[in-house]
Structures are given as structure tokens and as C-alpha cells.
Scaffold this motif. Sequence first.
Motif, PDB file in Angstrom:
ATOM      1  N   ILE A 136       0.841  -1.197   0.000  1.00  0.00           N
ATOM      2  CA  ILE A 136       0.000   0.000   0.000  1.00  0.00           C
ATOM      3  C   ILE A 136       0.877   1.247   0.000  1.00  0.00           C
ATOM      4  N   GLU A 137       0.639   2.130  -0.955  1.00  0.00           N
ATOM      5  CA  GLU A 137       1.363   3.402  -0.996  1.00  0.00           C
ATOM      6  C   GLU A 137       0.773   4.336   0.061  1.00  0.00           C
ATOM      7  N   ILE A 138       1.642   5.042   0.777  1.00  0.00           N
ATOM      8  CA  ILE A 138       1.213   5.928   1.859  1.00  0.00           C
ATOM      9  C   ILE A 138       1.218   7.365   1.361  1.00  0.00           C
ATOM     10  N   SER A 139       0.091   8.046   1.571  1.00  0.00           N
ATOM     11  CA  SER A 139      -0.115   9.405   1.073  1.00  0.00           C
ATOM     12  C   SER A 139      -0.416  10.345   2.231  1.00  0.00           C
ATOM     13  N   ASN A 140       0.042  11.597   2.109  1.00  0.00           N
ATOM     14  CA  ASN A 140      -0.186  12.587   3.162  1.00  0.00           C
ATOM     15  C   ASN A 140      -0.198  13.979   2.548  1.00  0.00           C
ATOM     16  N   GLU A 141      -0.743  14.938   3.295  1.00  0.00           N
ATOM     17  CA  GLU A 141      -0.942  16.310   2.815  1.00  0.00           C
ATOM     18  C   GLU A 141       0.222  17.223   3.212  1.00  0.00           C
ATOM     19  N   LEU A 142       0.591  18.128   2.308  1.00  0.00           N
ATOM     20  CA  LEU A 142       1.708  19.051   2.523  1.00  0.00           C
ATOM     21  C   LEU A 142       1.282  20.448   2.946  1.00  0.00           C
ATOM     22  N   ARG A 143       0.051  20.822   2.715  1.00  0.00           N
ATOM     23  CA  ARG A 143      -0.340  22.217   2.943  1.00  0.00           C
ATOM     24  C   ARG A 143      -0.051  22.635   4.380  1.00  0.00           C
ATOM     25  N   GLY A 144       0.636  23.758   4.537  1.00  0.00           N
ATOM     26  CA  GLY A 144       0.989  24.271   5.852  1.00  0.00           C
ATOM     27  C   GLY A 144       2.208  23.622   6.469  1.00  0.00           C
ATOM     28  N   ARG A 145       2.881  22.763   5.721  1.00  0.00           N
ATOM     29  CA  ARG A 145       4.040  22.059   6.256  1.00  0.00           C
ATOM     30  C   ARG A 145       5.326  22.531   5.586  1.00  0.00           C
ATOM     31  N   ALA A 146       6.427  22.351   6.311  1.00  0.00           N
ATOM     32  CA  ALA A 146       7.741  22.728   5.814  1.00  0.00           C
ATOM     33  C   ALA A 146       8.469  21.491   5.293  1.00  0.00           C
ATOM     34  N   GLU A 147       9.611  21.723   4.655  1.00  0.00           N
ATOM     35  CA  GLU A 147      10.392  20.616   4.111  1.00  0.00           C
ATOM     36  C   GLU A 147      10.794  19.621   5.197  1.00  0.00           C
ATOM     37  N   ALA A 148      11.068  20.117   6.412  1.00  0.00           N
ATOM     38  CA  ALA A 148      11.446  19.210   7.503  1.00  0.00           C
ATOM     39  C   ALA A 148      10.300  18.260   7.838  1.00  0.00           C
ATOM     40  N   ASP A 149       9.066  18.769   7.764  1.00  0.00           N
ATOM     41  CA  ASP A 149       7.901  17.911   8.000  1.00  0.00           C
ATOM     42  C   ASP A 149       7.796  16.847   6.918  1.00  0.00           C
ATOM     43  N   ALA A 150       8.002  17.275   5.678  1.00  0.00           N
ATOM     44  CA  ALA A 150       7.940  16.324   4.565  1.00  0.00           C
ATOM     45  C   ALA A 150       9.032  15.271   4.690  1.00  0.00           C
ATOM     46  N   ASP A 151      10.218  15.696   5.104  1.00  0.00           N
ATOM     47  CA  ASP A 151      11.315  14.739   5.303  1.00  0.00           C
ATOM     48  C   ASP A 151      10.939  13.700   6.362  1.00  0.00           C
ATOM     49  N   ALA A 152      10.295  14.161   7.442  1.00  0.00           N
ATOM     50  CA  ALA A 152       9.896  13.238   8.508  1.00  0.00           C
ATOM     51  C   ALA A 152       8.818  12.275   8.020  1.00  0.00           C
ATOM     52  N   LEU A 153       7.862  12.781   7.247  1.00  0.00           N
ATOM     53  CA  LEU A 153       6.846  11.901   6.684  1.00  0.00           C
ATOM     54  C   LEU A 153       7.465  10.883   5.734  1.00  0.00           C
ATOM     55  N   LEU A 154       8.414  11.333   4.938  1.00  0.00           N
ATOM     56  CA  LEU A 154       9.114  10.435   4.027  1.00  0.00           C
ATOM     57  C   LEU A 154       9.827   9.326   4.802  1.00  0.00           C
ATOM     58  N   ALA A 155      10.441   9.686   5.916  1.00  0.00           N
ATOM     59  CA  ALA A 155      11.145   8.704   6.732  1.00  0.00           C
ATOM     60  C   ALA A 155      10.199   7.655   7.307  1.00  0.00           C
ATOM     61  N   HIS A 156       8.918   8.011   7.438  1.00  0.00           N
ATOM     62  CA  HIS A 156       7.920   7.063   7.937  1.00  0.00           C
ATOM     63  C   HIS A 156       7.212   6.313   6.812  1.00  0.00           C
ATOM     64  N   GLY A 157       7.664   6.526   5.573  1.00  0.00           N
ATOM     65  CA  GLY A 157       7.151   5.723   4.478  1.00  0.00           C
ATOM     66  C   GLY A 157       6.199   6.421   3.530  1.00  0.00           C
ATOM     67  N   VAL A 158       5.928   7.711   3.743  1.00  0.00           N
ATOM     68  CA  VAL A 158       5.063   8.438   2.811  1.00  0.00           C
ATOM     69  C   VAL A 158       5.810   8.645   1.502  1.00  0.00           C
ATOM     70  N   THR A 159       5.161   8.316   0.389  1.00  0.00           N
ATOM     71  CA  THR A 159       5.777   8.547  -0.921  1.00  0.00           C
ATOM     72  C   THR A 159       4.869   9.324  -1.868  1.00  0.00           C
ATOM     73  N   LEU A 160       3.599   9.464  -1.514  1.00  0.00           N
ATOM     74  CA  LEU A 160       2.691  10.313  -2.283  1.00  0.00           C
ATOM     75  C   LEU A 160       2.338  11.504  -1.403  1.00  0.00           C
ATOM     76  N   PHE A 161       2.709  12.688  -1.858  1.00  0.00           N
ATOM     77  CA  PHE A 161       2.450  13.914  -1.122  1.00  0.00           C
ATOM     78  C   PHE A 161       1.429  14.732  -1.894  1.00  0.00           C
ATOM     79  N   THR A 162       0.418  15.229  -1.197  1.00  0.00           N
ATOM     80  CA  THR A 162      -0.634  15.996  -1.851  1.00  0.00           C
ATOM     81  C   THR A 162      -0.629  17.434  -1.360  1.00  0.00           C
TER      82      THR A 162
END
Length: 264
Positions: A213-239
Motif C-alpha cells: 500500500i502506498e502511503i499518502s499525506n498532505e503538505l499544505r501548511g508544512r515545511a520541508e522538515a515535515d515532509a522529510d519526517a513523513l518520508l522517513a515514515h514511508g510516505v511517498t505520495l504527497f498531496t
Amino acid sequence: MTTRTIRLGVQVQPQHADYATIRAAVQELEQLGVDILFNWDHFFPLTGEPDGLHFEAWTELASWAELTSRVEFGTLVNCNSYRNADLQADMARTIDHISAGATGTGRFIFGTGSGWFERDYDEYGFEFGTAGQRLDALAEALPRIEQRWAKLNPAPTRTIPVLIGGGGEKKTLRIVAQHADIWHSFAAPDVLERKLAILAEHGAAVGRDVSEIEISNELRGRAEADADALLAHGVTLFTLGITGPDYDFSEVKRWLAWRDAQNG
């Protein structure tokens, strides 16, 4: 670290803009290089003027199938309550074919959820019920949708990816484990870690390897550090959601640059 390609999806929220503006936004976003285009399945704006300009999701998606040639697209997310399950399957199959073009392979993603915006239900005559009842209805609908896809003539051009939105740990994540190719949530990294562990438990219970299962999460209101942390937890689809009347592509370009840096 995941071996999946990092993807960016942009939700073109169909509110406060005329359709010519939405059409131009869709075409511009494909040209910019986003991976997926989404809308949402509501009947009224969710922000701003409650009775502002707004358009219906599925008819819009049929237009996008013709407007675009490369991007995948779908609804983030369809409301299961508004349409018979077999009808949803047939609509999805038809849009899949419309989008196939010269390649012969459709680009439609079936994003779905149980529904939550009570005004939609009240004004369009649907029974709102409880959150549990709406989730039970989604759990009943998805097998019917899958069975209808297997019966339709012509069949879908591909196995249509199913995206399920929501973070409920008892019911929603079990439905995700059973049916989803993509799971979307708004969970922060620490919360996401717990939910992924629960998803794995549901997967074990239903005999599913949830690493599929591909893991997806939202970026609005988030910084690159947040995206990096989500990526480290397996998120690969960012919306990223953007709204009318004037769709701003500056954040889209920022996150495209981040995506490209991650993908090397």
C-alpha cells in the motif's frame, strides 16, 4: 528507505472559480509536471463563502480525462454515500477508458471515503447517519465495486488503483488493509507511525502485506522538515490542496523541486 518514486499530487479544489479557470489550472499543472491531479467530492465550498461557486466532482473528472494526456487523476476523495456502488464502478471504468488515449491504459485513480460533510447530505437528500454507519456502508460497497469491475464489458483498461482516505483505527484502517492500493491521511509523523503499526495488524488479520500500500499525506501548511519526517515514515505520495478563484502555483513549484531532489 522506500524504493517507491516520490510523487506529488495537487488537489484542484473546485470552489470559488469558474470552470474556464479550473480547466486552465489543470492544463498548467500537467505541464508543470505534477504526478496526480485530484478534486474533491462535495456540493458546496468547504472554505470561504459557503454558497460560492462550486462544481461536481465526477463530471469534472470526465473533462479532465480529455484535457490531460499524462497525469493520473481522481477524487480526494469520492463520497461513497452519494452513489450506488455498482454505478460508481461503472463511472470509474468509463473515465478510465476516456483517459486511456493512444496508450490504451487509463490514468484514473478511484479515491474514496465514507463521507463527513453534513451539509452535502442534508441539502441533497442523503441520510447522514453516524460515522460508523457510513464506514460500514463503505466496507459493503468496495467488494461490490470490485465485483462490478470484473463483470463490465469492456473491462477497465487496468486494475484501477483504489485510494482510501481517513485515519480511523478500528474500521477505516481495516478497510484500507483489505482494499486499498493507496492510503491517504493528514496524520503528523508521530501519529502516522502508530497508525501504520495498526494498519500492519489489520493486514495480518486479513492476510494482506500492507507494504503493497502506498502511503499518502498532505503538505499544505508544512515545511520541508515535515515532509522529510513523513518520508522517513514511508510516505511517498504527497498531496497539496489549492483553491480558487486564483489558483496559486508557487507552492506547487516549491514542492516539485523538493520531489525532484528526493528522486535524484
